[in-house]
Design an enzyme around this catalytic site. Structure first.
Site, PDB file in Angstrom:
ATOM      1  N   ASN A 169       4.264 -11.561  11.852  1.00 25.70           N
ATOM      2  CA  ASN A 169       5.574 -11.985  11.336  1.00 25.70           C
ATOM      3  C   ASN A 169       6.746 -11.389  12.114  1.00 25.70           C
ATOM      4  O   ASN A 169       7.766 -12.053  12.310  1.00 25.70           O
ATOM      5  CB  ASN A 169       5.698 -11.675   9.841  1.00 25.70           C
ATOM      6  CG  ASN A 169       5.535 -10.204   9.515  1.00 25.70           C
ATOM      7  OD1 ASN A 169       4.789  -9.490  10.178  1.00 25.70           O
ATOM      8  ND2 ASN A 169       6.223  -9.754   8.489  1.00 25.70           N
ATOM      9  N   ALA A 248      -6.278  -6.616   2.036  1.00 19.75           N
ATOM     10  CA  ALA A 248      -7.731  -6.615   2.238  1.00 19.75           C
ATOM     11  C   ALA A 248      -8.106  -5.995   3.583  1.00 19.75           C
ATOM     12  O   ALA A 248      -8.985  -5.134   3.663  1.00 19.75           O
ATOM     13  CB  ALA A 248      -8.275  -8.028   2.136  1.00 19.75           C
ATOM     14  N   THR A 249      -7.432  -6.423   4.649  1.00 18.36           N
ATOM     15  CA  THR A 249      -7.738  -5.879   5.975  1.00 18.36           C
ATOM     16  C   THR A 249      -7.359  -4.410   6.057  1.00 18.36           C
ATOM     17  O   THR A 249      -8.088  -3.591   6.635  1.00 18.36           O
ATOM     18  CB  THR A 249      -7.012  -6.681   7.068  1.00 18.36           C
ATOM     19  OG1 THR A 249      -7.361  -8.055   6.958  1.00 18.36           O
ATOM     20  CG2 THR A 249      -7.398  -6.174   8.450  1.00 18.36           C
ATOM     21  N   GLU A 267       0.741   0.006   5.908  1.00 22.33           N
ATOM     22  CA  GLU A 267       1.821  -0.730   5.226  1.00 22.33           C
ATOM     23  C   GLU A 267       1.256  -2.098   4.917  1.00 22.33           C
ATOM     24  O   GLU A 267       1.046  -2.914   5.804  1.00 22.33           O
ATOM     25  CB  GLU A 267       3.062  -0.794   6.120  1.00 22.33           C
ATOM     26  CG  GLU A 267       4.299  -1.233   5.371  1.00 22.33           C
ATOM     27  CD  GLU A 267       4.511  -2.731   5.445  1.00 22.33           C
ATOM     28  OE1 GLU A 267       4.095  -3.419   4.476  1.00 22.33           O
ATOM     29  OE2 GLU A 267       5.055  -3.197   6.443  1.00 22.33           O
ATOM     30  N   CYS A 301       7.125  -8.518   4.853  1.00 22.21           N
ATOM     31  CA  CYS A 301       6.280  -7.697   3.976  1.00 22.21           C
ATOM     32  C   CYS A 301       7.030  -7.242   2.730  1.00 22.21           C
ATOM     33  O   CYS A 301       6.456  -7.176   1.644  1.00 22.21           O
ATOM     34  CB  CYS A 301       5.786  -6.468   4.736  1.00 22.21           C
ATOM     35  SG  CYS A 301       4.840  -6.833   6.234  1.00 22.21           S
ATOM     36  N   GLU A 475       7.099   5.026   7.654  1.00 21.83           N
ATOM     37  CA  GLU A 475       7.753   4.764   8.927  1.00 21.83           C
ATOM     38  C   GLU A 475       9.200   5.261   8.805  1.00 21.83           C
ATOM     39  O   GLU A 475       9.738   5.368   7.711  1.00 21.83           O
ATOM     40  CB  GLU A 475       7.781   3.248   9.221  1.00 21.83           C
ATOM     41  CG  GLU A 475       6.475   2.526   8.962  1.00 21.83           C
ATOM     42  CD  GLU A 475       5.659   2.249  10.213  1.00 21.83           C
ATOM     43  OE1 GLU A 475       5.940   2.904  11.239  1.00 21.83           O
ATOM     44  OE2 GLU A 475       4.758   1.409  10.141  1.00 21.83           O
TER      45      GLU A 475
END
Length: 494
Positions: A169, A248-249, A267, A301, A475
């Site tokens: 993104n 999930a990842t 994140e 996000c 971050e």
């Protein structure tokens, strides 16, 4: 509507035989080929070969070789190189913005003003930390037996090679967050871009080499993540993984990395909420909704997806929002008049279409949008859904698209409890003219970042990251230092 002409540099870049960037050189991939698709047309931009496992190993070993010299380089020299890279990105702003728009579907205006301009700002911010990553001196209480004395101090030392896995993104900006944080701390980096947006980071690595970054300090390994991701994370040279992407990842990345004793920053997004209090006008609420939920086709996000509205205003708000969304200019992201481009890839469009089908089956009301545009490309009309209840699927599952889920509340305190019942907690916002009331709500919202009368804006001085199922680590700010350095204590007898 007219599209801007592509720069000759962009046309020439796409005509090249692309692969990865390893040890200071662009290399053709030795792995399986894959296509990069223009989401505005659904047509291939080019085909490139992904990296082989042997090339992933080479990238990690290159970063490990470069680490010692980069760690030992004068800190201000590292900062100077980051500043040079910031200047180079500013110089190549239009070129990089056009490449990004073609690959991701982001509007050209957003690619310029957010993706590139913010990347430059973040690089300059992190460069400013050079020479300021410090330890402290400590008084110790050990007894003296023969006149000896004791003192202690701490040092912040770089972890080593960082594997940075970035999403599609904001492929440049999110990569810059990770690259700049790692490099200013003295680490080296191997970046794994999304296979949907692999090209801008190759170009960034080339520009870094032009600025004088030593070979191996920044490496880019392209290709589908099924084999490459685990190979990079499991490599003996990997000291840390910084991941931005799906829950999930991210959970799989965390399990793999922590099982091997490696540091992890995650994140992961989630299901962000925006709470509008009853003292706001309909227009103020609608303006806030558009800011919070629909920028970059909702593919942010931290974007809000769940909107809690006062029961006595929800009808008027949704009616006004419907007008605004239906008047949104949708079209080619290379047209400077376009307000909303396509979704970034076919998989994302299919995912959202499936979630909207579930919403219809569950009795949610599609107030506007909800259908794809005729013709080529991955276009979805901006969508507003009045959900049947707080347990509707759209109140729990992240769409990551231009889909807002709206629900009425009678009691703002109960709405707050419902928001906090989510297993996620990346971001939230509260909107009110009463700043005292808004601040009190912000203190109790369970999220890593809470905005008041704004949403989605990030600043490099303000730490960013999630709580609960939305991740770990931070971050930006000074908080990033903890995630890229090891604290070493040193005691001295004299």
């Amino acid at each position: 509507m007219p599209q801007i002409p592509l720069l000759s540099e962009v046309t020439a870049f796409f005509a090249r035989d692309h692969g990865s960037y390893i040890d200071g050189e662009a290399v053709k991939g030795m792995g399986a080929p894959f296509q990069v698709i223009n989401p505005a047309t659904g047509e291939p931009l080019l085909t490139l070969n992904g990296a082989s496992l042997a090339q992933a190993d080479a990238a990690m070993r290159s970063a490990q070789r470069a680490f010692t010299a980069w760690r030992d380089m004068a800190t201000l020299q590292r900062g100077t190189l980051l500043l040079k890279l910031a200047d180079k990105l500013a110089e190549k702003r239009e070129e990089l913005a056009q490449i990004e728009t073609l690959c991701s579907g982001k509007t050209i205006q957003l690619a310029r003003m957010l993706e590139l301009d913010q990347s430059v700002a973040f690089l300059r911010y992190f460069a400013g930390w050079a020479g300021k990553i410090n330890g402290e001196t400590l008084d110790v209480s050990l007894p003296s037996f023969a006149g000896e004395k004791y003192t202690a101090f701490t040092r912040r030392q770089p972890l080593g090679v960082v594997v940075a896995i970035v999403p599609w993104n904001f492929s440049i900006m999110i990569a810059v967050w990770k690259i700049a944080a790692a490099l200013v701390c003295g680490c080296t980096v191997v970046v794994k871009p999304s296979e949907y947006t692999p090209l801008t980071l190759v170009r960034l690595a080339e520009l870094a080499s032009e600025c004088g970054f030593p070979p191996g300090v920044i490496n880019v390994v392209n290709g589908p993540g099924g084999e490459l991701g685990p190979a990079l994370i499991g490599h003996e040279s990997c000291a840390k993984v910084s991941f931005t992407g799906s829950v999930a990842t991210g959970n799989a990345v965390s399990r793999s990395a922590t099982a091997q004793g490696k540091r992890v920053t995650l994140e992961l997004g989630g299901k962000n909420a925006a709470l509008f209090l009853d003292d706001l006008s309909v227009t103020e609420i609608v303006n806030g909704i558009l800011e919070a939920g629909y920028l970059n086709q909702g593919q942010i996000c931290a974007a809000a997806e769940c909107f809690w509205l006062p029961a006595d205003k929800i009808d008027a708000v949704l009616e006004a929002l419907k007008v605004r969304l239906n008047n949104t200019v949708i079209g080619s992201p290379l047209d400077e008049n376009t307000a909303m481009g396509p979704l970034a890839n076919r998989a994302q469009l299919d995912k959202i279409s499936d979630l909207l089908a579930i919403a219809r089956r569950e009795g949610d009301e599609i107030v506007c949008g909800g259908e794809t545009l005729e013709g080529s490309g991955y276009f979805l009309r901006p969508t507003a859904v009045r959900v049947a209840s707080a347990s509707s699927t759209l109140m729990k599952e992240e769409t990551f698209g231009p889909v807002g889920s709206f629900i009425a509340y009678e009691d703002a305190e109960q709405a707050l409890q419902n928001i906090n019942a989510s297993p996620f907690g990346l971001a939230a916002s509260v909107w009110s003219r009463d700043i005292s009331q808004a601040l009190r709500f912000s203190e109790r919202l369970e999220a890593g970042i809470v905005w008041i009368n704004m949403h989605t804006f990030l600043d490099p001085a303000v730490p960013f990251g999630g709580v609960k199922g939305s991740g770990s680590g931070r971050e930006f700010g000074s908080a990033f230092i903890d995630d890229y350095t090891e604290l070493k204590s040193i005691m001295v007898r004299y």
